[in-house]
Design an enzyme around this catalytic site. Structure first.
Site, PDB file in Angstrom:
ATOM      1  N   GLU A  41     -48.340 -45.844  60.146  1.00 15.23           N
ATOM      2  CA  GLU A  41     -47.516 -45.113  59.178  1.00 15.23           C
ATOM      3  C   GLU A  41     -48.009 -45.319  57.748  1.00 15.23           C
ATOM      4  OE1 GLU A  41     -45.498 -42.767  59.573  1.00 15.23           O
ATOM      5  OE2 GLU A  41     -45.227 -42.888  61.730  1.00 15.23           O
ATOM      6  N   CYS A 194     -44.762 -25.321  63.835  1.00 15.63           N
ATOM      7  CA  CYS A 194     -44.099 -24.912  62.584  1.00 15.63           C
ATOM      8  C   CYS A 194     -44.958 -25.357  61.399  1.00 15.63           C
ATOM      9  CB  CYS A 194     -42.696 -25.508  62.498  1.00 15.63           C
ATOM     10  SG  CYS A 194     -41.696 -24.707  61.232  1.00 15.63           S
ATOM     11  N   CYS A 200     -44.023 -18.784  65.666  1.00 11.17           N
ATOM     12  CA  CYS A 200     -42.628 -18.761  66.111  1.00 11.17           C
ATOM     13  C   CYS A 200     -42.501 -18.298  67.556  1.00 11.17           C
ATOM     14  CB  CYS A 200     -41.803 -17.854  65.194  1.00 11.17           C
ATOM     15  SG  CYS A 200     -41.863 -18.372  63.468  1.00 11.17           S
TER      16      CYS A 200
HETATM   17 FE1  SF4 Z   1     -40.710 -22.943  62.548  1.00 11.69          FE
HETATM   18 FE2  SF4 Z   1     -40.843 -20.470  63.526  1.00 11.69          FE
HETATM   19 FE3  SF4 Z   1     -39.916 -22.483  64.988  1.00 11.69          FE
HETATM   20 FE4  SF4 Z   1     -38.513 -21.536  62.950  1.00 11.69          FE
HETATM   21  S1  SF4 Z   1     -39.058 -20.458  64.819  1.00 11.69           S
HETATM   22  S2  SF4 Z   1     -38.825 -23.680  63.463  1.00 11.69           S
HETATM   23  S3  SF4 Z   1     -40.118 -21.066  61.504  1.00 11.69           S
HETATM   24  S4  SF4 Z   1     -42.023 -22.248  64.222  1.00 11.69           S
END
Ligand code: SF4
Length: 348
Positions: A41, A194, A200
């Protein structure tokens, strides 16, 4: 709900890391070595996992436990850290290892409050150690987690002003059970799916994500515009003696690159550098300065070289015959100047 989904996702998608206990073992109560978690870390502060792994393995091989690290020579540790950057971390690492070894009998404390008292351990690192090493319900908030939380809740207030509310929301998501695995799950999600450009369509929490629903995921988190970084100027001196030795010095403990092996340089200032050669010599100037960017400024370092005889008496530093290991002991900016200088001066 979100935390359960993330833990399920982590169970099959956890990234293997040398300091990490896989989730299949973690759910059976196997805990990682707190020394490994602390070491990783500290290394991971401002640095990517990919860059850290090699350094972590080298430290682990050379100093397998906190007592071994506490007994290490400062110069050896600084040399092994060279190239990882943010050298205050290495100095604090040693201070902390010595405190844990002498005052705590080699056992790391397991609460955020106690961990926070240790050198080089800030709120993020304390929470990460408490959660990952000891499964405490501690909320880990780094840039990856901030990004995930800002998107999950479509927080449009800019960072850093929104930090407090992001911390509150991240805290609500932190489960009482498997807090360590959850911390690593959310960090992994932020580092992979993300990321700056989120994918997504494969995200396990897509159905719970407000930013995705509103079509603003890629815009978040919003960051307040930063002031441009200033540029500082300096001169690095490479003196080669007749026997091939190069003049090197250990930088003062306090300040940038503190305690690191380095070339003698002038002060780095936001104006034309003021000459401060470490010895009288006929200095030649390389055509192009070395460029390096630190957290708060850009540096343009002019490199000067000179051949000197055996009687040369520097006002600071010491002559050393370079070995194959010498470049590896230099911090990145010094390595750039050294490499530029030795190819000009003809040192092998
Ligand atoms: Fe991230 Fe897209 Fe998942 Fe939302 S849906 S947490 S923006 S990867």
């Amino acid at each position: 709900m979100i935390n359960e989904i993330l833990l399920n996702w982590y169970d099959t998608n956890a990234r293997p890391m040398p300091w990490r206990i896989p989730p299949a073992d973690s759910v059976n109560g196997v805990r990682p070595d707190a020394y490994h978690i602390w070491l990783s870390e500290v290394m991971l502060q401002q640095t990517t996992v990919a860059a850290v792994i090699r350094y972590f393995l080298a430290f682990q091989r050379r100093w397998p436990d906190v007592h071994a690290l506490a007994n290490a020579d400062d110069a050896d540790v600084m040399g092994e850290w060279a190239g990882l950057g943010y050298y205050a971390r290495a100095r604090n690492l040693l201070k902390c290892a010595r405190i844990i070894s002498s005052d705590y009998g080699g056992i790391f404390p397991d609460t955020e409050a106690e961990l926070l008292r240790l050198p080089g351990v800030g709120p993020y690192t304390a929470a990460a150690i408490a959660a990952i090493a000891f499964d405490r319900q501690a909320t880990v908030l780094d840039a990856n987690v901030e990004r995930v939380v800002a998107r999950l809740y479509a927080i449009t207030a800019p960072l850093p002003d929104s930090k407090k509310s992001l911390r509150g929301l991240a805290g609500q998501l932190t489960p009482a059970k498997r807090a360590g695995d959850y911390a690593q799950a959310v960090m992994d999600l932020g580092a992979t799916i993300c990321s700056q450009k989120p994918t997504c369509e494969i995200c396990p929490v897509a159905a719970n994500c407000m930013a995705r629903e509103q079509g603003i995921a890629t815009e978040l988190p919003i960051k307040r515009a930063k002031l441009p970084k200033p540029t500082r100027y300096g001169i690095a001196y490479i003196a080669q003696r007749n026997d091939g030795a190069i003049l090197l010095e250990t930088r003062p403990e306090k300040g940038l690159l503190g305690g690191m092996l380095a070339l003698p340089t002038t002060k780095w200032i936001e104006a034309a550098a003021i000459e401060a050669p470490p010895l009288d010599a006929k200095w030649s100037t390389l055509d192009a300065p070395v460029k390096h960017t630190f957290t708060h400024f850009h540096l343009l370092l002019t490199v000067k070289t000179a051949h000197v005889d055996m009687a040369a008496a520097p006002t600071r530093g010491q002559f050393e015959i370079p070995t194959a290991a010498t470049p590896g002991k230099l911090p990145t900016v010094m390595l750039k100047a050294y490499s530029a200088g030795i190819s000009a001066i003809g040192v092998e």
